[in-house]
Scaffold this active site. Structure first.
Site, mmCIF file in Angstrom:
data_model
loop_
_atom_site.group_PDB
_atom_site.id
_atom_site.type_symbol
_atom_site.label_atom_id
_atom_site.label_comp_id
_atom_site.label_asym_id
_atom_site.label_seq_id
_atom_site.Cartn_x
_atom_site.Cartn_y
_atom_site.Cartn_z
ATOM 1 N N ARG A 141 4.214 -0.823 6.933
ATOM 2 C CA ARG A 141 4.006 -2.006 6.097
ATOM 3 C C ARG A 141 5.253 -2.309 5.277
ATOM 4 N NH1 ARG A 141 -1.781 -1.393 3.224
ATOM 5 N NH2 ARG A 141 -0.485 -1.939 1.437
ATOM 6 N N ARG A 193 3.775 -0.208 -7.128
ATOM 7 C CA ARG A 193 2.321 -0.367 -6.928
ATOM 8 C C ARG A 193 1.550 0.657 -7.751
ATOM 9 N NH1 ARG A 193 2.597 0.186 -0.753
ATOM 10 N NH2 ARG A 193 0.340 0.323 -0.758
ATOM 11 N N ARG A 197 2.840 6.603 6.242
ATOM 12 C CA ARG A 197 1.756 5.839 6.887
ATOM 13 C C ARG A 197 2.273 4.923 7.998
ATOM 14 N NH1 ARG A 197 -2.118 2.165 3.307
ATOM 15 N NH2 ARG A 197 -0.143 1.236 2.626
ATOM 16 N N ARG A 209 -9.059 -5.799 -9.126
ATOM 17 C CA ARG A 209 -7.904 -5.000 -9.530
ATOM 18 C C ARG A 209 -7.481 -5.297 -10.959
ATOM 19 N NH1 ARG A 209 -5.593 -4.250 -3.879
ATOM 20 N NH2 ARG A 209 -3.998 -2.684 -4.157
ATOM 21 N N LYS A 263 -8.618 4.597 0.654
ATOM 22 C CA LYS A 263 -9.704 3.604 0.669
ATOM 23 C C LYS A 263 -9.911 3.050 2.075
ATOM 24 C CE LYS A 263 -7.594 1.003 -2.444
ATOM 25 N NZ LYS A 263 -6.343 1.763 -2.636
HETATM 26 P P1 AP5 Z 1 -5.051 4.505 3.306
HETATM 27 O O1 AP5 Z 1 -6.466 4.768 3.657
HETATM 28 O O2 AP5 Z 1 -4.322 3.457 4.081
HETATM 29 O O3 AP5 Z 1 -4.930 4.222 1.716
HETATM 30 P P2 AP5 Z 1 -5.428 3.006 0.860
HETATM 31 O O4 AP5 Z 1 -6.081 3.573 -0.350
HETATM 32 O O5 AP5 Z 1 -6.225 2.036 1.674
HETATM 33 O O6 AP5 Z 1 -4.012 2.434 0.430
HETATM 34 P P3 AP5 Z 1 -3.376 0.979 0.510
HETATM 35 O O7 AP5 Z 1 -1.881 1.160 0.441
HETATM 36 O O8 AP5 Z 1 -3.846 0.204 1.699
HETATM 37 O O9 AP5 Z 1 -3.888 0.388 -0.789
HETATM 38 P P4 AP5 Z 1 -3.247 -0.640 -1.653
HETATM 39 O O10 AP5 Z 1 -4.328 -0.737 -2.655
HETATM 40 O O11 AP5 Z 1 -1.901 -0.410 -2.186
HETATM 41 O O12 AP5 Z 1 -2.948 -1.840 -0.651
HETATM 42 P P5 AP5 Z 1 -3.713 -3.162 -0.304
HETATM 43 O O13 AP5 Z 1 -3.537 -3.394 1.138
HETATM 44 O O14 AP5 Z 1 -5.078 -3.181 -0.888
HETATM 45 O O15 AP5 Z 1 -4.258 5.888 3.368
HETATM 46 C C1 AP5 Z 1 -2.860 5.948 3.098
HETATM 47 C C2 AP5 Z 1 -2.208 6.989 4.024
HETATM 48 O O16 AP5 Z 1 -2.716 8.295 3.721
HETATM 49 C C3 AP5 Z 1 -2.481 6.765 5.520
HETATM 50 O O17 AP5 Z 1 -1.342 7.144 6.234
HETATM 51 C C4 AP5 Z 1 -3.634 7.740 5.835
HETATM 52 O O18 AP5 Z 1 -3.620 8.181 7.167
HETATM 53 C C5 AP5 Z 1 -3.347 8.886 4.863
HETATM 54 N N1 AP5 Z 1 -4.583 9.526 4.389
HETATM 55 C C6 AP5 Z 1 -5.709 8.895 3.953
HETATM 56 N N2 AP5 Z 1 -6.633 9.790 3.578
HETATM 57 C C7 AP5 Z 1 -6.061 11.028 3.768
HETATM 58 C C8 AP5 Z 1 -6.505 12.370 3.544
HETATM 59 N N3 AP5 Z 1 -7.733 12.633 3.051
HETATM 60 N N4 AP5 Z 1 -5.659 13.374 3.835
HETATM 61 C C9 AP5 Z 1 -4.426 13.132 4.325
HETATM 62 N N5 AP5 Z 1 -3.948 11.889 4.574
HETATM 63 C C10 AP5 Z 1 -4.752 10.851 4.287
HETATM 64 O O19 AP5 Z 1 -2.885 -4.223 -1.145
HETATM 65 C C11 AP5 Z 1 -1.550 -4.545 -0.806
HETATM 66 C C12 AP5 Z 1 -1.021 -5.598 -1.772
HETATM 67 O O20 AP5 Z 1 -1.808 -6.801 -1.680
HETATM 68 C C13 AP5 Z 1 -1.058 -5.240 -3.264
HETATM 69 O O21 AP5 Z 1 0.049 -4.457 -3.664
HETATM 70 C C14 AP5 Z 1 -1.059 -6.644 -3.893
HETATM 71 O O22 AP5 Z 1 0.215 -7.216 -3.871
HETATM 72 C C15 AP5 Z 1 -1.948 -7.425 -2.949
HETATM 73 N N6 AP5 Z 1 -3.357 -7.402 -3.349
HETATM 74 C C16 AP5 Z 1 -4.405 -6.895 -2.624
HETATM 75 N N7 AP5 Z 1 -5.550 -7.036 -3.295
HETATM 76 C C17 AP5 Z 1 -5.229 -7.636 -4.468
HETATM 77 C C18 AP5 Z 1 -5.987 -8.023 -5.617
HETATM 78 N N8 AP5 Z 1 -7.313 -7.834 -5.691
HETATM 79 N N9 AP5 Z 1 -5.335 -8.602 -6.643
HETATM 80 C C19 AP5 Z 1 -4.015 -8.828 -6.605
HETATM 81 N N10 AP5 Z 1 -3.231 -8.475 -5.564
HETATM 82 C C20 AP5 Z 1 -3.837 -7.880 -4.503
#
Ligand code: AP5
Length: 214
Positions: A160, A171, A127, A88, A13
């Site tokens: 992270r 997660r 990552r 979410r 994402k």
């Molecule tokens: P990346 O693009 O970083 O993946 P992402 O989908 O953004 O994953 P996140 O880990 O950031 O999502 P998340 O939903 O767990 O975390 P968030 O920060 O929202 O890609 C991942 C890796 O793969 C990278 O190394 C990239 O280079 C590689 N990659 C990407 N595309 C690729 C491809 N096509 N081919 C090969 N490699 C590739 O949330 C963190 C925490 O915050 C949650 O756990 C929760 O505690 C809290 N939180 C956030 N929002 C909420 C909410 N709405 N409600 C409650 N808690 C929340």
């Protein structure tokens, strides 16, 4: 364009968000980035969120709804936004609908990136993130030009605190239990566009453009 980028942790994402936000000229609103910034700044929201995040659990709905409600009221969201990581849960999705309806608005699309659980674990465990601009890299699939340094601003890359194997597994489990059910709701509303998230970031980007007719 008011769009939700949907998918499990590590679906890509954040990786896809910057080009999409440029393409549509709308801000990328990542709740994860907002919470990490709040933690860094030591705000009440950041302190409340810390233990949930590090354990791979969701931050309570009332906190998240407050964060998003405040953010989408800012003037840069007048023309739309790209939500990444919100909603979410079903209560978050309902709150988003209410917020938008209060301003005579609605969502235009929910773009779901489809990847398997096994791939997600590999992606997150490898990552690296820039603490300054939030750009993400991967030690194998998307390494920075200079080892350990961000291509954009030269900052030292970090891992992270929730990218440990235990937190990643939690997660993914939480995603299946609490977030994945939203897909059926958005499908029934005719908003869901599913895209295969496996392939290079460029290949996935191209599929997204086709799905959105952009
Ligand atoms: P990346 O693009 O970083 O993946 P992402 O989908 O953004 O994953 P996140 O880990 O950031 O999502 P998340 O939903 O767990 O975390 P968030 O920060 O929202 O890609 C991942 C890796 O793969 C990278 O190394 C990239 O280079 C590689 N990659 C990407 N595309 C690729 C491809 N096509 N081919 C090969 N490699 C590739 O949330 C963190 C925490 O915050 C949650 O756990 C929760 O505690 C809290 N939180 C956030 N929002 C909420 C909410 N709405 N409600 C409650 N808690 C929340």
């Amino acid at each position: 364009m008011r769009m939700v980028l949907f998918g499990p942790p590590g679906a890509g994402k954040g990786t896809q968000a910057s080009s999409l936000s440029q393409k549509f000229g709308v801000p990328h609103l990542s709740t994860g980035d907002m919470l990490r910034a709040a933690r860094k700044a030591g705000t009440a929201v950041g302190q409340k969120a810390a233990s949930f995040m590090d354990g791979g659990k969701l931050v309570p709905d009332d906190v998240m709804v407050g964060v998003i409600e405040e953010r989408i009221r800012l003037p840069d969201c007048t023309r739309g936004f790209l939500l990444d990581g919100f909603p979410r849960t079903i209560p978050q999705a309902e709150a988003l609908n209410r917020m938008l309806a209060n301003h005579g608005q609605k969502l235009d699309a929910v773009l779901s990136l489809e990847v398997s659980d096994g791939l997600v674990v590999d992606r997150l465990a490898g990552r690296w993130t820039c603490p300054v601009c939030q750009a993400t890299y991967h030690k194998v699939t998307l390494p920075p030009k200079l080892s350990g340094k961000c291509d954009k601003d030269g900052a030292e890359l970090i891992q992270r605190s929730d990218d440990t194997e235990t937190a990643i597994r939690k997660r993914v489990e939480v995603f299946h239990e609490q977030t994945d059910p939203l897909k059926e709701i958005y499908r029934s509303e005719g908003l869901l566009k599913s895209v295969d998230g496996v392939g290079t970031p460029g290949e996935v980007e191209e599929r997204i453009r086709q799905a959105l007719g952009a």
